[in-house]
Scaffold this motif. Structure first.
Motif, PDB file in Angstrom:
ATOM      1  N   GLU A 245       0.833  -1.209   0.000  1.00 31.44           N
ATOM      2  CA  GLU A 245       0.000   0.000   0.000  1.00 31.44           C
ATOM      3  C   GLU A 245       0.866   1.257   0.000  1.00 31.44           C
ATOM      4  OE1 GLU A 245      -3.059   0.391   2.943  1.00 31.44           O
ATOM      5  OE2 GLU A 245      -3.743  -1.648   2.578  1.00 31.44           O
ATOM      6  N   GLN A 270       6.264 -10.392 -10.541  1.00 29.20           N
ATOM      7  CA  GLN A 270       5.193  -9.733  -9.783  1.00 29.20           C
ATOM      8  C   GLN A 270       4.839  -8.363 -10.358  1.00 29.20           C
ATOM      9  OE1 GLN A 270       3.940 -11.204  -6.845  1.00 29.20           O
ATOM     10  NE2 GLN A 270       5.282 -12.954  -7.180  1.00 29.20           N
ATOM     11  N   LYS A 292       2.948  -5.139  -8.643  1.00 23.36           N
ATOM     12  CA  LYS A 292       1.480  -5.025  -8.529  1.00 23.36           C
ATOM     13  C   LYS A 292       1.106  -4.896  -7.059  1.00 23.36           C
ATOM     14  CE  LYS A 292       0.140  -7.690 -12.595  1.00 23.36           C
ATOM     15  NZ  LYS A 292       1.291  -8.586 -12.816  1.00 23.36           N
ATOM     16  N   GLY A 293       0.352  -3.837  -6.766  1.00 20.61           N
ATOM     17  CA  GLY A 293      -0.090  -3.631  -5.389  1.00 20.61           C
ATOM     18  C   GLY A 293      -1.500  -3.086  -5.377  1.00 20.61           C
ATOM     19  N   VAL A 294      -1.862  -2.461  -4.274  1.00 25.88           N
ATOM     20  CA  VAL A 294      -3.203  -1.867  -4.164  1.00 25.88           C
ATOM     21  C   VAL A 294      -3.079  -0.448  -3.642  1.00 25.88           C
ATOM     22  CG1 VAL A 294      -4.655  -3.904  -3.816  1.00 25.88           C
ATOM     23  CG2 VAL A 294      -3.386  -2.966  -1.891  1.00 25.88           C
ATOM     24  N   SER A 295      -4.024   0.399  -4.049  1.00 31.62           N
ATOM     25  CA  SER A 295      -4.021   1.771  -3.539  1.00 31.62           C
ATOM     26  C   SER A 295      -4.650   1.752  -2.145  1.00 31.62           C
ATOM     27  CB  SER A 295      -4.836   2.673  -4.459  1.00 31.62           C
ATOM     28  OG  SER A 295      -6.193   2.350  -4.317  1.00 31.62           O
ATOM     29  N   ALA A 300      -6.386  -1.842  -7.557  1.00 29.16           N
ATOM     30  CA  ALA A 300      -5.118  -2.397  -8.041  1.00 29.16           C
ATOM     31  C   ALA A 300      -4.310  -1.316  -8.756  1.00 29.16           C
ATOM     32  CB  ALA A 300      -5.405  -3.547  -9.001  1.00 29.16           C
ATOM     33  N   ARG A 301      -3.021  -1.316  -8.536  1.00 22.34           N
ATOM     34  CA  ARG A 301      -2.140  -0.362  -9.215  1.00 22.34           C
ATOM     35  C   ARG A 301      -0.701  -0.837  -9.082  1.00 22.34           C
ATOM     36  NH1 ARG A 301       0.307   3.457  -4.915  1.00 22.34           N
ATOM     37  NH2 ARG A 301       0.370   1.798  -3.420  1.00 22.34           N
ATOM     38  N   ASN A 302       0.144  -0.237  -9.886  1.00 23.35           N
ATOM     39  CA  ASN A 302       1.554  -0.607  -9.844  1.00 23.35           C
ATOM     40  C   ASN A 302       2.312   0.316  -8.898  1.00 23.35           C
ATOM     41  OD1 ASN A 302       1.481  -2.764 -11.529  1.00 23.35           O
ATOM     42  ND2 ASN A 302       1.927  -1.586 -13.379  1.00 23.35           N
TER      43      ASN A 302
END
Ligand code: AMP
Ligand code: MG
Length: 417
Positions: A245, A270, A292-295, A300-302
């Motif tokens: 995050e 990843q 790849k992650g999460v806001s 989902a966002r990079n």
């Protein structure tokens, strides 16, 4: 291998200015203002005395002099923070302290030094004025600093102590600023032990996490320490999990050839990898890409991921060159470059393999001229050299050597001693 400029362009293309948030005025030093600040009041709010003295009507001092003082009846005393209920009428004056509002009827203030106040013992209901006093003398006008309705600070300025003071003078306790980036930091290496632990044979303390976290703090970010991952893909992925995050991920180590290249592998699997070597020394094995992650909102966002080399000096220098500008850009800053100066180098430097060298140096000013001398051995494991250095001498990639006495460019890390 890409150049330092190409690498920086790439890193910056992966980061954007972050969102805005309200902040207490003392909590946003160094952040960028995200609103135009208008004043709803005059500063100062009322005409007030610029000197300790007597508020009077300037006409009453016509032809006053040392030899023939004009005597006025003192009808009140007013101090800063209170308002006199008396009006200054012809032939009268009100004793006034600096900052006190000018009483009605008065149009100027004569300072104590231009009266016979000093000669009078104790309180007197009369004062002699020893000079002519021009209209408006020693009066600070209402709104002379800030007028009601005017724009005082513009969106985009960096908050310094003076901006904090101006906000306080408007009575503001909170202000909108661009938020600080959260930078997650993960050290990699089977050999690493965290500080505060006993040091078993063959192990070393994890210093990178702390030097990098300190750099994040110094440049305005919020470090989130993720600890130490082993030299395996699964350990690295597990370690990164708590950083998904964050606004940026930084790993140290695990990027050099033969070091299992775990960081590169994880980036490829990843997320995406943008580059993994830069034509510089130290710091060649620098990996960059996105994971790849999460806001914060769960979308989902990079997340941009800088894989800094493990050598303690390399990780600090690559941070200065690539992570710092990314942090500043996220914070909404415009000037992303460290200051650079020209200096006379006192040691020769040989550039063997066409990389751009950043050599640790001590920069001094003597007789209006900057001089730089190397801190000593330039091994990228010698972290104490960074405690000596206040600048990095730059040897361009196309220059095979510099000689003592040459003028070189120095990227300043700290102030000149
Ligand atoms: P690496 O890039 O992982 O091959 O590491 C290069 C060198 O830096 C090795 O000598 C490591 O032991 C050292 N190193 C790596 N990570 C750290 C760290 N977090 N703190 C101190 N030294 C480190
Ligand atoms: Mg390693």
């Amino acid at each position: 291998m890409i150049s330092v400029e190409q690498a920086l362009d790439k890193v910056l293309s992966y980061v954007d200015v972050l969102g805005e948030e309200p902040s207490p005025i003392l909590g946003c030093l160094g952040q960028v203002l995200a609103e135009d600040v208008y004043s709803s009041i005059n500063v100062p709010p009322l005409d007030n005395a610029a000197m300790d003295g007597y508020a009077l009507r300037s006409k009453d001092t016509h032809r006053a002099s040392q030899q023939s003082p004009r005597f006025l009846r003192v009808i009140d005393t007013v101090t800063a923070g209170s308002i006199s209920s008396y009006e200054v009428e012809p032939g009268t004056a009100i004793r006034i302290m600096t900052g006190a509002p000018i009483p009605n009827g008065a149009d100027s203030v004569v300072r104590f030094e231009d009266t016979d106040e000093a000669q009078r013992k104790g309180s007197s209901n009369e004062i002699g004025v020893l000079c002519e006093v021009g209209t408006g003398l020693n009066i600070r006008r209402a709104g002379e600093d800030i007028t009601t309705g005017s724009i005082v600070l513009r969106k985009g300025v960096v908050i310094r102590p003076s901006e904090v003071g101006v906000l306080a003078s408007l009575g503001r306790s909170m202000v909108m600023v661009i938020r600080r980036p959260v930078v997650a930091i993960l050290a990699t290496g089977d050999e690493l032990v965290d500080i505060n632990q006993p040091l078993p044979p063959g192990k070393i303390y994890n210093s990178n996490t702390y030097s990098v976290a300190a750099l994040v703090l110094r440049y305005g970010g919020i470090p989130r320490i993720l600890g130490i991952a082993l030299d395996s893909e699964s350990s690295l992925v597990a370690g990164l999990h708590h950083g998904l995050e964050a606004d940026m991920l930084i790993t140290t180590g695990g990027v050099s050839v033969g070091d299992y290249d775990v960081v590169k592998d994880v980036l490829v699997k990843q997320g995406e990898i943008a580059f993994w070597t830069v034509r510089m020394k130290p710091g060649k094995p620098l990996a960059f890409g996105a994971i790849k992650g999460v806001s914060r909102e769960g979308v989902a966002r990079n997340i941009p991921h800088l894989g800094l080399p493990g050598n303690p000096v390399s990780s600090m220098i690559t941070f200065e060159l690539f992570a710092r500008p990314a942090i500043l850009k996220m914070m909404g800053k415009k000037n992303l470059a460290k200051p650079a100066i020209d200096a006379v180098i006192e040691n020769p430097i040989v550039n063997r393999d066409g990389r751009r060298i950043f050599a640790r140096a001590i920069v001094e000013k003597r007789g209006g001229q900057y001089f730089a001398r190397l801190t000593g051995p330039q091994g990228s494991g010698i972290l104490t050299s960074m405690t000596l250095a206040n600048g990095l001498v730059i040897v361009p990639e196309d220059k095979a050597q510099v000689a003592a006495g040459d003028v070189v460019q120095v990227m300043m890390l700290d102030e000149v001693v």
